[in-house]
Design a protein around this motif. Structure first.
Motif, PDB file in Angstrom:
ATOM      1  N   LEU A  56     -10.786  -2.611   0.526  1.00 44.08           N
ATOM      2  CA  LEU A  56     -10.837  -4.133   1.386  1.00 44.08           C
ATOM      3  C   LEU A  56      -9.648  -3.850   2.443  1.00 44.08           C
ATOM      4  CD1 LEU A  56     -12.731  -6.792   2.492  1.00 44.08           C
ATOM      5  CD2 LEU A  56     -11.387  -7.793   0.930  1.00 44.08           C
ATOM      6  N   TYR A  57      -8.676  -4.201   1.977  1.00 41.89           N
ATOM      7  CA  TYR A  57      -7.363  -4.416   2.675  1.00 41.89           C
ATOM      8  C   TYR A  57      -7.335  -3.034   4.007  1.00 41.89           C
ATOM      9  CZ  TYR A  57      -5.158  -1.790  -1.179  1.00 41.89           C
ATOM     10  OH  TYR A  57      -4.210  -0.528  -1.441  1.00 41.89           O
ATOM     11  N   ASP A  58      -8.129  -1.781   3.638  1.00 34.89           N
ATOM     12  CA  ASP A  58      -8.198  -0.215   5.012  1.00 34.89           C
ATOM     13  C   ASP A  58      -8.937  -1.238   5.901  1.00 34.89           C
ATOM     14  OD1 ASP A  58      -6.795   0.787   3.141  1.00 34.89           O
ATOM     15  OD2 ASP A  58      -8.833   1.876   2.057  1.00 34.89           O
ATOM     16  N   HIS A  59      -9.903  -2.339   5.510  1.00 31.10           N
ATOM     17  CA  HIS A  59     -10.682  -2.805   6.542  1.00 31.10           C
ATOM     18  C   HIS A  59     -10.277  -4.212   7.324  1.00 31.10           C
ATOM     19  CE1 HIS A  59     -13.450   0.355   5.923  1.00 31.10           C
ATOM     20  NE2 HIS A  59     -13.272   0.440   4.504  1.00 31.10           N
ATOM     21  N   VAL A  60     -10.022  -4.932   7.197  1.00 33.31           N
ATOM     22  CA  VAL A  60      -9.220  -6.381   7.152  1.00 33.31           C
ATOM     23  C   VAL A  60      -8.395  -6.829   5.650  1.00 33.31           C
ATOM     24  CG1 VAL A  60     -10.700  -7.816   4.890  1.00 33.31           C
ATOM     25  CG2 VAL A  60     -10.007  -8.821   7.486  1.00 33.31           C
ATOM     26  N   GLU A  61      -7.355  -7.503   5.681  1.00 33.19           N
ATOM     27  CA  GLU A  61      -5.977  -8.102   5.546  1.00 33.19           C
ATOM     28  C   GLU A  61      -6.119  -9.278   4.555  1.00 33.19           C
ATOM     29  OE1 GLU A  61      -3.961  -9.381   3.618  1.00 33.19           O
ATOM     30  OE2 GLU A  61      -2.303  -8.147   4.251  1.00 33.19           O
ATOM     31  N   PRO A  62      -6.754  -8.939   3.209  1.00 31.19           N
ATOM     32  CA  PRO A  62      -7.361 -10.197   2.424  1.00 31.19           C
ATOM     33  C   PRO A  62      -6.890 -11.566   2.491  1.00 31.19           C
ATOM     34  CG  PRO A  62      -7.366  -8.175   1.229  1.00 31.19           C
ATOM     35  CD  PRO A  62      -6.864  -7.883   2.399  1.00 31.19           C
ATOM     36  N   ASP A  63      -4.914 -11.513   2.121  1.00 29.42           N
ATOM     37  CA  ASP A  63      -5.144 -12.741   2.210  1.00 29.42           C
ATOM     38  C   ASP A  63      -4.674 -13.727   3.797  1.00 29.42           C
ATOM     39  OD1 ASP A  63      -3.735 -12.206  -0.135  1.00 29.42           O
ATOM     40  OD2 ASP A  63      -1.938 -11.384   0.384  1.00 29.42           O
ATOM     41  N   ALA A  64      -4.641 -12.669   4.434  1.00 32.19           N
ATOM     42  CA  ALA A  64      -5.212 -13.742   6.269  1.00 32.19           C
ATOM     43  C   ALA A  64      -6.303 -14.001   5.993  1.00 32.19           C
ATOM     44  CB  ALA A  64      -4.931 -12.540   7.244  1.00 32.19           C
ATOM     45  N   LEU A  65      -7.838 -13.036   5.520  1.00 32.53           N
ATOM     46  CA  LEU A  65      -8.636 -13.613   6.019  1.00 32.53           C
ATOM     47  C   LEU A  65      -9.318 -14.972   4.665  1.00 32.53           C
ATOM     48  CD1 LEU A  65     -11.940 -13.280   5.793  1.00 32.53           C
ATOM     49  CD2 LEU A  65     -12.355 -11.826   4.111  1.00 32.53           C
ATOM     50  N   ASP A  66      -8.728 -14.753   3.271  1.00 37.68           N
ATOM     51  CA  ASP A  66      -8.401 -16.119   3.021  1.00 37.68           C
ATOM     52  C   ASP A  66      -7.734 -16.993   3.288  1.00 37.68           C
ATOM     53  OD1 ASP A  66      -9.623 -14.717   0.801  1.00 37.68           O
ATOM     54  OD2 ASP A  66      -7.357 -13.832  -0.165  1.00 37.68           O
ATOM     55  N   ALA A  67      -6.542 -17.216   4.398  1.00 37.81           N
ATOM     56  CA  ALA A  67      -6.016 -18.255   5.011  1.00 37.81           C
ATOM     57  C   ALA A  67      -6.850 -18.298   5.887  1.00 37.81           C
ATOM     58  CB  ALA A  67      -4.294 -17.714   5.162  1.00 37.81           C
ATOM     59  N   LEU A  68      -7.673 -17.615   6.846  1.00 38.83           N
ATOM     60  CA  LEU A  68      -8.364 -18.290   8.139  1.00 38.83           C
ATOM     61  C   LEU A  68      -9.764 -19.228   7.216  1.00 38.83           C
ATOM     62  CD1 LEU A  68      -8.766 -17.938  10.539  1.00 38.83           C
ATOM     63  CD2 LEU A  68     -10.155 -15.930  10.179  1.00 38.83           C
ATOM     64  N   VAL A  69      -9.802 -18.487   6.359  1.00 35.70           N
ATOM     65  CA  VAL A  69     -11.019 -19.194   6.028  1.00 35.70           C
ATOM     66  C   VAL A  69     -11.340 -20.505   5.063  1.00 35.70           C
ATOM     67  CG1 VAL A  69     -13.679 -19.566   4.560  1.00 35.70           C
ATOM     68  CG2 VAL A  69     -12.887 -17.762   5.870  1.00 35.70           C
ATOM     69  N   GLU A  70     -10.012 -20.701   4.484  1.00 41.91           N
ATOM     70  CA  GLU A  70      -9.943 -22.118   3.099  1.00 41.91           C
ATOM     71  C   GLU A  70      -8.821 -22.806   4.186  1.00 41.91           C
ATOM     72  OE1 GLU A  70      -7.535 -19.490   0.518  1.00 41.91           O
ATOM     73  OE2 GLU A  70      -9.527 -19.278  -0.914  1.00 41.91           O
ATOM     74  N   ARG A  71      -8.365 -23.095   5.639  1.00 36.24           N
ATOM     75  CA  ARG A  71      -7.400 -23.362   6.148  1.00 36.24           C
ATOM     76  C   ARG A  71      -8.449 -23.844   7.145  1.00 36.24           C
ATOM     77  NH1 ARG A  71      -2.083 -20.613   6.649  1.00 36.24           N
ATOM     78  NH2 ARG A  71      -1.685 -20.712   4.487  1.00 36.24           N
ATOM     79  N   ARG A  72     -10.134 -23.755   7.263  1.00 38.51           N
ATOM     80  CA  ARG A  72     -10.857 -24.335   7.882  1.00 38.51           C
ATOM     81  C   ARG A  72     -11.491 -25.230   7.630  1.00 38.51           C
ATOM     82  NH1 ARG A  72      -7.041 -24.510  12.202  1.00 38.51           N
ATOM     83  NH2 ARG A  72      -6.886 -22.727  13.392  1.00 38.51           N
TER      84      ARG A  72
END
Length: 101
Positions: A56-72
């Motif tokens: 997954l992290y070769d395609h998207v930064e997992p922590d950034a994805l989690d933060a983006l979705v969970e903070r909204r």
């Protein structure tokens, strides 16, 4: 909390998609993505990288994805991206993966 739903038509070309709900401490959006892709690939999530070569992290930064979705959580938000031969869409409730066309 995990919910895997696979949809495939009864006739015609296969157009399978898998949705995995996320939420809570154990089911992050990035984990839902891995679970959905693994379900489509027919492998265990822990074996996804070894058996398919997908990381997954070769395609998207997992922590950034989690933060983006969970903070909204109160907004309509959908993030779409490709992971190998799969198209993924993550919203505030879950992740949907399907074969890329």
């Amino acid at each position: 909390m995990s919910s895997v739903t696979a949809d495939a038509p009864d006739s015609g070309p296969a157009s399978e998609s898998v949705r995995v709900d996320h939420g809570g401490e154990d089911w992050s959006p990035s984990r839902a993505v891995v679970e959905a892709i693994a379900a489509l690939a027919g492998v265990e999530p822990s074996a996804l990288a070894d058996e398919t070569g997908l990381v997954l992290y070769d395609h998207v930064e997992p922590d950034a994805l989690d933060a983006l979705v969970e903070r909204r959580p109160d907004r309509d938000l959908a993030v779409s991206f490709s992971v190998g031969e799969y198209r993924v869409c993550v919203d505030r409730d879950g992740a949907v993966a399907e074969p890329a066309r």
